[in-house]
Each structure stands twice: as structure tokens, then as C-alpha cells.
Design a protein around this motif. Structure first.
Motif, PDB file in Angstrom:
ATOM      1  N   SER A   1       0.801  -1.225   0.000  1.00  0.00           N
ATOM      2  CA  SER A   1       0.000   0.000   0.000  1.00  0.00           C
ATOM      3  C   SER A   1       0.834   1.276   0.000  1.00  0.00           C
ATOM      4  CB  SER A   1      -0.933   0.024   1.211  1.00  0.00           C
ATOM      5  OG  SER A   1      -0.173   0.158   2.401  1.00  0.00           O
ATOM      6  N   GLY A   2       2.113   1.156   0.340  1.00  0.00           N
ATOM      7  CA  GLY A   2       2.966   2.336   0.355  1.00  0.00           C
ATOM      8  C   GLY A   2       2.949   3.097   1.663  1.00  0.00           C
ATOM      9  N   ARG A   3       2.035   2.706   2.576  1.00  0.00           N
ATOM     10  CA  ARG A   3       1.988   3.390   3.867  1.00  0.00           C
ATOM     11  C   ARG A   3       1.215   2.574   4.886  1.00  0.00           C
ATOM     12  NH1 ARG A   3       0.790   8.713   4.172  1.00  0.00           N
ATOM     13  NH2 ARG A   3       1.688   9.028   2.147  1.00  0.00           N
ATOM     14  N   ILE A   4       1.532   2.835   6.139  1.00  0.00           N
ATOM     15  CA  ILE A   4       0.777   2.267   7.254  1.00  0.00           C
ATOM     16  C   ILE A   4       0.553   3.389   8.251  1.00  0.00           C
ATOM     17  CG2 ILE A   4       1.588  -0.117   7.045  1.00  0.00           C
ATOM     18  CD1 ILE A   4       3.547   0.592   9.356  1.00  0.00           C
ATOM     19  N   SER A   5      -0.474   3.246   9.057  1.00  0.00           N
ATOM     20  CA  SER A   5      -0.774   4.295  10.027  1.00  0.00           C
ATOM     21  C   SER A   5      -1.266   3.671  11.326  1.00  0.00           C
ATOM     22  CB  SER A   5      -1.841   5.230   9.463  1.00  0.00           C
ATOM     23  OG  SER A   5      -2.090   6.282  10.354  1.00  0.00           O
ATOM     24  N   GLY A   6      -0.625   4.059  12.422  1.00  0.00           N
ATOM     25  CA  GLY A   6      -1.056   3.622  13.736  1.00  0.00           C
ATOM     26  C   GLY A   6      -0.944   2.132  13.974  1.00  0.00           C
ATOM     27  N   HIS A   7       0.051   1.501  13.412  1.00  0.00           N
ATOM     28  CA  HIS A   7       0.239   0.051  13.545  1.00  0.00           C
ATOM     29  C   HIS A   7       0.873  -0.254  14.903  1.00  0.00           C
ATOM     30  CE1 HIS A   7       0.647  -3.943  11.682  1.00  0.00           C
ATOM     31  NE2 HIS A   7       1.709  -4.050  12.461  1.00  0.00           N
ATOM     32  N   GLU A   8       0.147  -0.958  15.767  1.00  0.00           N
ATOM     33  CA  GLU A   8       0.689  -1.318  17.083  1.00  0.00           C
ATOM     34  C   GLU A   8       1.528  -2.574  16.961  1.00  0.00           C
ATOM     35  OE1 GLU A   8      -1.734  -1.204  20.555  1.00  0.00           O
ATOM     36  OE2 GLU A   8      -2.807   0.574  19.854  1.00  0.00           O
TER      37      GLU A   8
ATOM     38  N   ALA B   1      13.544   4.271   0.073  1.00  0.00           N
ATOM     39  CA  ALA B   1      13.644   4.430   1.524  1.00  0.00           C
ATOM     40  C   ALA B   1      12.239   4.422   2.093  1.00  0.00           C
ATOM     41  CB  ALA B   1      14.350   5.738   1.868  1.00  0.00           C
ATOM     42  N   SER B   2      12.162   4.522   3.416  1.00  0.00           N
ATOM     43  CA  SER B   2      10.865   4.725   4.066  1.00  0.00           C
ATOM     44  C   SER B   2      11.060   5.705   5.209  1.00  0.00           C
ATOM     45  CB  SER B   2      10.272   3.406   4.560  1.00  0.00           C
ATOM     46  OG  SER B   2      11.097   2.836   5.543  1.00  0.00           O
ATOM     47  N   ASP B   3      10.052   6.512   5.419  1.00  0.00           N
ATOM     48  CA  ASP B   3      10.017   7.473   6.522  1.00  0.00           C
ATOM     49  C   ASP B   3       9.004   6.980   7.521  1.00  0.00           C
ATOM     50  OD1 ASP B   3      11.737   9.236   5.254  1.00  0.00           O
ATOM     51  OD2 ASP B   3      10.132  10.447   4.410  1.00  0.00           O
ATOM     52  N   GLY B   4       9.243   7.250   8.796  1.00  0.00           N
ATOM     53  CA  GLY B   4       8.270   6.816   9.775  1.00  0.00           C
ATOM     54  C   GLY B   4       8.293   7.634  11.044  1.00  0.00           C
ATOM     55  N   VAL B   5       7.239   7.421  11.812  1.00  0.00           N
ATOM     56  CA  VAL B   5       7.075   8.035  13.127  1.00  0.00           C
ATOM     57  C   VAL B   5       6.715   6.913  14.084  1.00  0.00           C
ATOM     58  CG1 VAL B   5       5.750   9.685  14.493  1.00  0.00           C
ATOM     59  CG2 VAL B   5       6.269  10.202  12.118  1.00  0.00           C
ATOM     60  N   ALA B   6       7.419   6.858  15.214  1.00  0.00           N
ATOM     61  CA  ALA B   6       7.179   5.813  16.204  1.00  0.00           C
ATOM     62  C   ALA B   6       6.844   6.455  17.542  1.00  0.00           C
ATOM     63  CB  ALA B   6       8.416   4.931  16.346  1.00  0.00           C
ATOM     64  N   HIS B   7       5.961   5.796  18.261  1.00  0.00           N
ATOM     65  CA  HIS B   7       5.587   6.255  19.594  1.00  0.00           C
ATOM     66  C   HIS B   7       5.674   5.070  20.550  1.00  0.00           C
ATOM     67  CE1 HIS B   7       3.594   8.389  22.796  1.00  0.00           C
ATOM     68  NE2 HIS B   7       2.750   7.382  22.920  1.00  0.00           N
ATOM     69  N   ASP B   8       6.360   5.285  21.647  1.00  0.00           N
ATOM     70  CA  ASP B   8       6.504   4.273  22.695  1.00  0.00           C
ATOM     71  C   ASP B   8       5.220   4.289  23.526  1.00  0.00           C
ATOM     72  OD1 ASP B   8       7.098   2.774  24.936  1.00  0.00           O
ATOM     73  OD2 ASP B   8       8.999   3.769  25.335  1.00  0.00           O
ATOM     74  N   LEU B   9       4.450   3.211  23.493  1.00  0.00           N
ATOM     75  CA  LEU B   9       3.172   3.174  24.211  1.00  0.00           C
ATOM     76  C   LEU B   9       3.354   3.100  25.723  1.00  0.00           C
ATOM     77  CD1 LEU B   9       1.093   0.854  21.879  1.00  0.00           C
ATOM     78  CD2 LEU B   9       1.051   3.345  22.022  1.00  0.00           C
ATOM     79  N   ALA B  10       4.548   2.741  26.183  1.00  0.00           N
ATOM     80  CA  ALA B  10       4.809   2.681  27.626  1.00  0.00           C
ATOM     81  C   ALA B  10       5.001   4.077  28.221  1.00  0.00           C
ATOM     82  CB  ALA B  10       6.047   1.835  27.903  1.00  0.00           C
ATOM     83  N   THR B  11       5.339   5.046  27.377  1.00  0.00           N
ATOM     84  CA  THR B  11       5.538   6.413  27.845  1.00  0.00           C
ATOM     85  C   THR B  11       4.238   7.179  27.650  1.00  0.00           C
ATOM     86  OG1 THR B  11       7.833   6.319  27.157  1.00  0.00           O
ATOM     87  CG2 THR B  11       6.913   8.502  27.559  1.00  0.00           C
ATOM     88  N   PRO B  12       3.616   7.620  28.732  1.00  0.00           N
ATOM     89  CA  PRO B  12       2.365   8.351  28.571  1.00  0.00           C
ATOM     90  C   PRO B  12       2.593   9.664  27.825  1.00  0.00           C
ATOM     91  CG  PRO B  12       3.065   8.338  30.879  1.00  0.00           C
ATOM     92  CD  PRO B  12       4.043   7.519  30.112  1.00  0.00           C
ATOM     93  N   ARG B  13       1.654   9.978  26.963  1.00  0.00           N
ATOM     94  CA  ARG B  13       1.737  11.247  26.251  1.00  0.00           C
ATOM     95  C   ARG B  13       1.492  12.379  27.236  1.00  0.00           C
ATOM     96  NH1 ARG B  13       0.713  10.986  20.342  1.00  0.00           N
ATOM     97  NH2 ARG B  13       0.621   8.795  19.847  1.00  0.00           N
ATOM     98  N   ARG B  14       2.236  13.451  27.054  1.00  0.00           N
ATOM     99  CA  ARG B  14       2.041  14.624  27.903  1.00  0.00           C
ATOM    100  C   ARG B  14       0.826  15.390  27.414  1.00  0.00           C
ATOM    101  NH1 ARG B  14       8.117  16.861  27.598  1.00  0.00           N
ATOM    102  NH2 ARG B  14       9.105  14.879  28.011  1.00  0.00           N
TER     103      ARG B  14
END
Length: 167
Positions: free
Chosen positions: A107-114, A143-156
Motif C-alpha cells: 500500500s505504500g503506507r501504514i498508520s497507527g500500527h501497534e 527508503a521509508s520514513d516513519g514516526v514511532a511512539h513508545d506506548l509505555a511512555t504516557p503522552r504529555r
């Protein structure tokens, strides 16, 4: 002859002024572009989410400090030096990794994949990943670009005061 010389002189002056003004405009454009790039770099470096770019072969090409921290590295330079196969070194679960890479390729992209993220010393944590593929003109993956979020760290969260008493 004098009339001809003054005509050529005027043309020469006109072209010199035109060149100088064109050169000045180009310099202003370059300065604005450099300023824009610097602002973009600051934005990426200061965002709380991990941001990265990975080559088609898996080598980490770029990352921000938040990604380095999330993965347990002291600096971005360590990430760039040590993570030479991003999918295998960061995406912990083999079946999740294969599924994610297949989806990304199709698909060329993914979003919010846990998924499970593997940190530097083998510790796992839950993560959330969004990415997109960068392709060249013949549609080969570059190449691929991405954004990652650690679910163990609560968002401020920011609490805004409205002036009204709580309660």
C-alpha cells in the motif's frame, strides 16, 4: 560610431543590472530555503515522537533524538551507527515485522500500527508505528520514513486554565 558605442554601452549596463538583480533574487530565495530547512530540522529534532528514515536495505539514514531515547541510545549518532537493519533490530516480533513490511510494500503506507519494539539491550515495549515508502520514478523502493511512539511512555497533555474553578 559614438552612438553605436553608447547603445552597446547601454545594453551592457542593462544586462549587467539585469544579471545583478537576478543574482540578488536567487540569493534571497536560497536564504529563504535555508531558513525553511533549518526550521524544519528544529521541528523534527524537538518533536516528542521518534522520527526516522530507513534505506531500502534497512540502514537507518536519519533519526531524531526522541527515537534514540525510545530505543535506548544516548544519541542519534549511535542509532545511525548501530542500527543497520532497522526492521530486524527494532521490530521485535517476526510475524508482525513480516506483516508490516508486506502491508507497507503493497500500500505504500501504514498508520497507527501497534507492535512490539525492541530496545537496544533486548528489552521490548509496545509501540505504535506509522510509515510511508519513498519510491523513485520506476517505482523502486528507495527508503521509508516513519514516526514511532513508545506506548509505555504516557503522552504529555497540556491543561489549559479557563479561569473557572474546577469541580
Amino acid at each position: 560610431v559614438l552612438c553605436m558605442l553608447s547603445t552597446f554601452g547601454m545594453l551592457g549596463l542593462f544586462f549587467w543590472l539585469f544579471y545583478r538583480e537576478t543574482h540578488r533574487v536567487e540569493l534571497l530565495r536560497e536564504q529563504a530555503a535555508l531558513q525553511h530547512l533549518e526550521e524544519y530540522r528544529e521541528l523534527v529534532e524537538n518533536v516528542l515522537e521518534g522520527v526516522y528514515r530507513v534505506s531500502a536495505g534497512g540502514r537507518t539514514l536519519n533519526a531524531n533524538p526522541a527515537l534514540a531515547q525510545m530505543l535506548g541510545y544516548a544519541s542519534v549518532d549511535e542509532v545511525l551507527r548501530d542500527i543497520t537493519d532497522f526492521p530486524h533490530q527494532v521490530l521485535a516480533d517476526r510475524s508482525e515485522r513480516l506483516s508490516l513490511l508486506d502491508t507497507l510494500d503493497a500500500s505504500g503506507r501504514i498508520s497507527g500500527h501497534e507492535l512490539q519494539i525492541l530496545r537496544r539491550h533486548g528489552r521490548r515495549c509496545g509501540g505504535n508505528l506509522s510509515a510511508r515508502v519513498i519510491r523513485d520514478a520506476p517505482r523502486a523502493v528507495m527508503a521509508s520514513d516513519g514516526v514511532a511512539h513508545d506506548l509505555a511512555t504516557p503522552r504529555r497533555t497540556l491543561q489549559l486554565s479557563t479561569g473557572a474553578p474546577a469541580g
